[in-house]
Motif scaffolding. Structure first.
Motif, PDB file in Angstrom:
ATOM      1  N   ALA A 176      -8.675  -0.079  -0.597  1.00 33.09           N
ATOM      2  CA  ALA A 176      -9.388   0.326  -1.578  1.00 33.09           C
ATOM      3  C   ALA A 176      -9.123   1.709  -2.144  1.00 33.09           C
ATOM      4  N   GLY A 177      -7.891   2.202  -1.739  1.00 36.27           N
ATOM      5  CA  GLY A 177      -7.350   3.277  -2.273  1.00 36.27           C
ATOM      6  C   GLY A 177      -7.788   4.441  -1.652  1.00 36.27           C
ATOM      7  N   CYS A 178      -8.419   4.499  -0.258  1.00 37.69           N
ATOM      8  CA  CYS A 178      -9.006   5.593   0.260  1.00 37.69           C
ATOM      9  C   CYS A 178      -8.158   5.994   1.366  1.00 37.69           C
ATOM     10  N   VAL A 179      -8.278   7.396   1.784  1.00 37.08           N
ATOM     11  CA  VAL A 179      -7.507   8.003   3.026  1.00 37.08           C
ATOM     12  C   VAL A 179      -8.520   8.216   4.075  1.00 37.08           C
ATOM     13  N   PRO A 180      -8.186   7.751   5.051  1.00 36.92           N
ATOM     14  CA  PRO A 180      -9.114   8.096   6.402  1.00 36.92           C
ATOM     15  C   PRO A 180      -8.961   9.744   6.567  1.00 36.92           C
ATOM     16  N   THR A 181     -10.241  10.209   6.807  1.00 38.81           N
ATOM     17  CA  THR A 181     -10.114  11.596   6.955  1.00 38.81           C
ATOM     18  C   THR A 181     -10.641  12.276   8.317  1.00 38.81           C
ATOM     19  N   ARG A 182     -11.508  11.342   8.807  1.00 37.20           N
ATOM     20  CA  ARG A 182     -11.874  11.754  10.220  1.00 37.20           C
ATOM     21  C   ARG A 182     -12.600  10.574  10.993  1.00 37.20           C
ATOM     22  N   PRO A 201       7.093   7.058   4.396  1.00 37.20           N
ATOM     23  CA  PRO A 201       7.527   5.709   3.649  1.00 37.20           C
ATOM     24  C   PRO A 201       7.033   4.384   4.299  1.00 37.20           C
ATOM     25  N   LEU A 202       6.452   3.552   3.703  1.00 36.56           N
ATOM     26  CA  LEU A 202       5.875   2.361   4.330  1.00 36.56           C
ATOM     27  C   LEU A 202       6.004   1.099   3.129  1.00 36.56           C
ATOM     28  N   LEU A 203       5.739  -0.187   3.843  1.00 40.23           N
ATOM     29  CA  LEU A 203       5.706  -1.339   2.866  1.00 40.23           C
ATOM     30  C   LEU A 203       4.412  -2.076   3.256  1.00 40.23           C
ATOM     31  N   VAL A 204       4.013  -2.919   2.331  1.00 35.42           N
ATOM     32  CA  VAL A 204       2.869  -3.837   2.502  1.00 35.42           C
ATOM     33  C   VAL A 204       3.715  -5.247   2.580  1.00 35.42           C
ATOM     34  N   VAL A 205       3.139  -5.906   3.549  1.00 38.35           N
ATOM     35  CA  VAL A 205       3.763  -7.232   3.841  1.00 38.35           C
ATOM     36  C   VAL A 205       2.445  -8.303   3.781  1.00 38.35           C
ATOM     37  N   ILE A 249      -2.451 -12.875   5.888  1.00 42.83           N
ATOM     38  CA  ILE A 249      -2.035 -11.950   6.900  1.00 42.83           C
ATOM     39  C   ILE A 249      -1.437 -10.588   6.131  1.00 42.83           C
ATOM     40  N   VAL A 250      -2.278  -9.595   6.491  1.00 44.19           N
ATOM     41  CA  VAL A 250      -1.648  -8.170   5.811  1.00 44.19           C
ATOM     42  C   VAL A 250      -1.079  -7.347   6.827  1.00 44.19           C
ATOM     43  N   VAL A 293      -0.120   6.585   2.134  1.00 45.97           N
ATOM     44  CA  VAL A 293      -1.170   5.518   2.023  1.00 45.97           C
ATOM     45  C   VAL A 293      -1.914   5.454   0.724  1.00 45.97           C
ATOM     46  N   ALA A 294      -1.726   6.319  -0.130  1.00 44.68           N
ATOM     47  CA  ALA A 294      -2.302   6.586  -1.445  1.00 44.68           C
ATOM     48  C   ALA A 294      -1.540   5.166  -2.283  1.00 44.68           C
ATOM     49  N   GLN A 295      -0.278   5.034  -2.166  1.00 47.40           N
ATOM     50  CA  GLN A 295       0.076   3.782  -2.883  1.00 47.40           C
ATOM     51  C   GLN A 295       0.050   2.547  -2.221  1.00 47.40           C
ATOM     52  N   ILE A 296      -0.808   2.333  -1.187  1.00 50.34           N
ATOM     53  CA  ILE A 296      -0.887   0.995  -0.490  1.00 50.34           C
ATOM     54  C   ILE A 296      -1.589  -0.145  -1.689  1.00 50.34           C
ATOM     55  N   PRO A 297      -2.708   0.160  -2.167  1.00 50.02           N
ATOM     56  CA  PRO A 297      -3.380  -0.750  -3.213  1.00 50.02           C
ATOM     57  C   PRO A 297      -2.169  -1.375  -4.200  1.00 50.02           C
ATOM     58  N   GLN A 298      -1.285  -0.533  -4.752  1.00 52.39           N
ATOM     59  CA  GLN A 298      -0.267  -1.063  -5.371  1.00 52.39           C
ATOM     60  C   GLN A 298       0.781  -2.028  -4.940  1.00 52.39           C
ATOM     61  N   ALA A 299       1.203  -1.225  -3.749  1.00 50.53           N
ATOM     62  CA  ALA A 299       2.039  -2.209  -2.824  1.00 50.53           C
ATOM     63  C   ALA A 299       1.604  -3.322  -2.583  1.00 50.53           C
TER      64      ALA A 299
END
Length: 453
Positions: A176-182, A201-205, A249-250, A293-299
């Motif tokens: 959803a484009g959110c970053v966990p904070t707590r 650096p990360l990827l989405v599979v 599977i993500v 993590v902010a770029q995860i939705p696009q990935a």
């Protein structure tokens, strides 16, 4: 009759003596059991002092409960061993395998029995007293081990369900484009290496089952098995977030220091090949490398889109292996193909049927920066042969390979041809040709599960 009565009384007296001595020495006996457990079971030996103190207390309570039941000459009840539930949960939480946990219980039982035999001595009454305790000790062991194993399994199943729920919630938050904070979500993200650091650096599979549904004995089982295999194989020392999300599977692997996406793609390819031997065939899409993590939705969208490139029977489509040029060719529609000069299309089709030597020459000439001799060396042919091929290409297409514009047009046509379905008799049913090639590395970027590596 009096002799028999005195013998029974003697055995009873010896039995009481043995149990009383054990009760007096219960702390020393428990310490001996702990020493044997840590000596014989590596996972216990690897734990710290707090863990060992907890085990010692658990053994003491078991020995006291056992002695109480034996002294009172009654059957063990759930109330007698109700204290075992919490230690069982703590062992499961500490990662102690169930087999090792039960083995530790058996070691404790053995140490207790050896102490009974030792204190029985050599007298006939002492030996008979020890034998009278044997069956009661076995009943206690069976009852207690069953109860504690059930407690262990209940907690393990609960913990597994909680972990799955936390992973799913975390994945949905990230997508959803959110970053966990707590809270627990932040702790779960950090456990998977997915902190708020924008430089990570990360990827989405994304992986889905490939092939006819009838090929699987229950798609859910196949997906969960594949999810676990992906989670075990990738990562940078932390647990990789890998979740079954409806029909897909993500996974979100984080690249460790010095690790590149190529290595990750190779490992995922190996996962697919291993699963294929078990009858689980996957189509997998891998995104480009994202920073944070902010770029995860696009990935995620990238990984979804690249799945379209995978053949029907499964395989890996990895964006880190595909150049922008190749990606554009793969995404091209029929209009782009219609824009190619028919002379070029005819030559490439004819050349493919004859083995593709002219196509290989075009690629080698481009890779050699228009150096004819270097291109000939790459092809392992004489420069005169390479020159002859260039003339044939120009005669058939009207394009000179020494003209940048003409060369680019030829390379685009080749890329579009590579991306086209191949409907020949040996390739029937295949939707995509898995032949998009990275010339610098000489490897397939979109690779079927069945193609040699």
């Amino acid at each position: 009759m009096s002799t028999g009565s005195s013998t029974v009384e003697a055995v009873r007296a010896e039995r009481t003596r043995i149990l009383a001595e054990l009760l007096a020495d219960v702390d020393e006996l428990a310490a001996a059991a702990l020493a044997a457990i840590t000596r014989e079971i590596p996972v216990y030996a690897a734990q710290g002092p707090d863990f060992r103190a907890d085990v010692l207390e658990h053994v003491v309570r078991h020995y006291r409960a056992k002695l109480g039941v034996l002294l009172e000459e009654r059957t063990v009840t759930h109330e007698d061993i109700s204290f075992t539930r919490r230690p069982a949960m703590r062992r499961a939480r500490a990662g102690v395998p169930l087999a090792d946990y039960i083995n530790a219980f058996r070691v404790g039982q053995r140490i207790f029995w050896e102490a009974v035999v030792e204190r029985a001595g050599r007298s006939s009454a002492g030996r008979d007293a020890a034998l009278s305790l044997a069956s009661e000790l076995m009943r206690y062991a069976d009852f207690a081990s069953t109860h504690t194993a059930n407690a262990y399994m209940e907690f393990q199943q609960y913990a597994a369900a909680e972990a799955v729920r936390e992973s799913r919630d975390l994945l949905e938050t990230l997508l959803a484009g959110c970053v966990p904070t707590r809270g627990r979500e932040l702790a779960a993200a950090q456990a998977h290496g997915l902190g708020s650091d924008a430089r990570t650096p990360l990827l989405v599979v994304i992986a889905v089952l490939a092939g006819p549904p009838a090929a699987f004995d229950g798609g859910a089982d196949a997906r969960h098995a594949a999810c676990a295999a992906i989670a075990r194989t990738v990562g940078n020392g932390t647990r990789t977030l890998s979740v079954v999300r409806q029909s897909e599977i993500v996974a979100i692997p984080v690249l460790g220091p010095g690790a590149g996406p190529e290595e990750l793609c190779d490992r995922l390819q190996s996962v697919l090949e291993g699963l294929a031997t078990e009858g689980i065939r996957l189509a997998m899409g891998i995104s480009t490398v994202s920073a944070g993590v902010a770029q995860i939705p696009q990935a995620y969208q990238e990984a979804r889109a690249v799945l379209d490139f995978v053949p029907e029977e499964g395989g890996v489509a990895a964006l880190p292996r595909i150049t922008p040029f190749q990606y554009l060719a793969l995404k091209a529609d029929d209009t782009a193909r219609h824009l190619v000069d028919p002379r070029i299309t005819a030559l490439l089709a004819e050349d493919r049927a004859r083995g593709g030597v002219l196509t290989a020459t075009i690629r080698a000439f481009a890779a050699a920066d228009l150096n004819l001799r270097a291109a000939a060396e790459r092809l392992q042919i004489h420069p005169n042969t390479a020159q002859y091929r260039l003339r044939r290409i120009q005669e058939r297409t009207g394009r000179s390979l020494r003209s940048i514009n003409d060369l680019v047009e030829l390379l685009v046509a080749i890329a579009l041809q590579d991306a086209q379905p191949t409907l020949g008799p040996t390739n029937a049913g295949r939707e995509r040709l898995a032949a998009v090639t990275n010339e610098g590395r000489g490897r397939a970027d979109v690779r079927s599960c069945h193609e040699p590596r």
